[in-house]
Design a protein around this motif. Sequence first.
Motif, PDB file in Angstrom:
ATOM      1  N   PHE A  99      -3.878  -0.148  -2.647  1.00 20.45           N
ATOM      2  CA  PHE A  99      -4.492   0.087  -1.339  1.00 20.45           C
ATOM      3  C   PHE A  99      -4.036   1.460  -0.875  1.00 20.45           C
ATOM      4  O   PHE A  99      -2.872   1.813  -1.025  1.00 20.45           O
ATOM      5  CB  PHE A  99      -4.065  -0.980  -0.323  1.00 20.45           C
ATOM      6  N   THR A 100      -4.958   2.222  -0.288  1.00 14.89           N
ATOM      7  CA  THR A 100      -4.623   3.583   0.130  1.00 14.89           C
ATOM      8  C   THR A 100      -3.869   3.631   1.443  1.00 14.89           C
ATOM      9  O   THR A 100      -3.215   4.623   1.750  1.00 14.89           O
ATOM     10  CB  THR A 100      -5.887   4.450   0.241  1.00 14.89           C
TER      11      THR A 100
ATOM     12  N   ALA B 117       0.835  -1.204   0.000  1.00 16.41           N
ATOM     13  CA  ALA B 117       0.000   0.000   0.000  1.00 16.41           C
ATOM     14  C   ALA B 117       0.866   1.249   0.000  1.00 16.41           C
ATOM     15  O   ALA B 117       2.040   1.205   0.357  1.00 16.41           O
ATOM     16  CB  ALA B 117      -0.876   0.007   1.254  1.00 16.41           C
TER      17      ALA B 117
ATOM     18  N   ALA C 266      -4.321  -5.205   2.885  1.00 17.09           N
ATOM     19  CA  ALA C 266      -3.212  -4.962   1.953  1.00 17.09           C
ATOM     20  C   ALA C 266      -2.134  -6.028   2.113  1.00 17.09           C
ATOM     21  O   ALA C 266      -1.574  -6.513   1.118  1.00 17.09           O
ATOM     22  CB  ALA C 266      -2.630  -3.566   2.181  1.00 17.09           C
TER      23      ALA C 266
END
Length: 157
Positions: free
Chosen positions: A95-96, A67, A102
């Motif tokens: 993924f943030t 991420a 993640a």
Amino acid sequence: MMSIIGVTGHRELTAAITTHVRAQIVAMLREQPNPLLGLGSLADGADQLFAETVLQEGGRLHVVLPAAGYENTLHDGKTYQRLLAAAAEVTTLDFTEPGPPAYEAAGRYVAERCDLLVAVWDGDTPRGPGGTFAAVSYARSIGKPVRICWPDGAVRP
């Protein structure tokens, strides 16, 4: 033909476990046909140990970042940055933020793309979602060979 060796493993390793596991990884890597590509996420502990060993054995690295902001979750940022800079390829998953979803996705990514998954794992039940147990279980479920590297009788810190 290239050998793609993935890694999953514990983030905390004692000095004695590290010494033993490094020797196991060196022996295993030397059994593989060249060229050699190591695939992993550069997490503290097993991932960084594996990546360093792959480079020392003349292999290349493909780093899978779970991420954005992943580096902020690591204790050994200097080693991480050095290994990331040495990578032949870097893939960042979509993924943030870092976290179990993640990490599980990164474990699946590695398992799906490797010829062999090296697990620096005590074989115990998971301490949380998205870790070594999940990656090993997934790799086995899709028929990937898994090589466990762990000293007999060693207790995870």
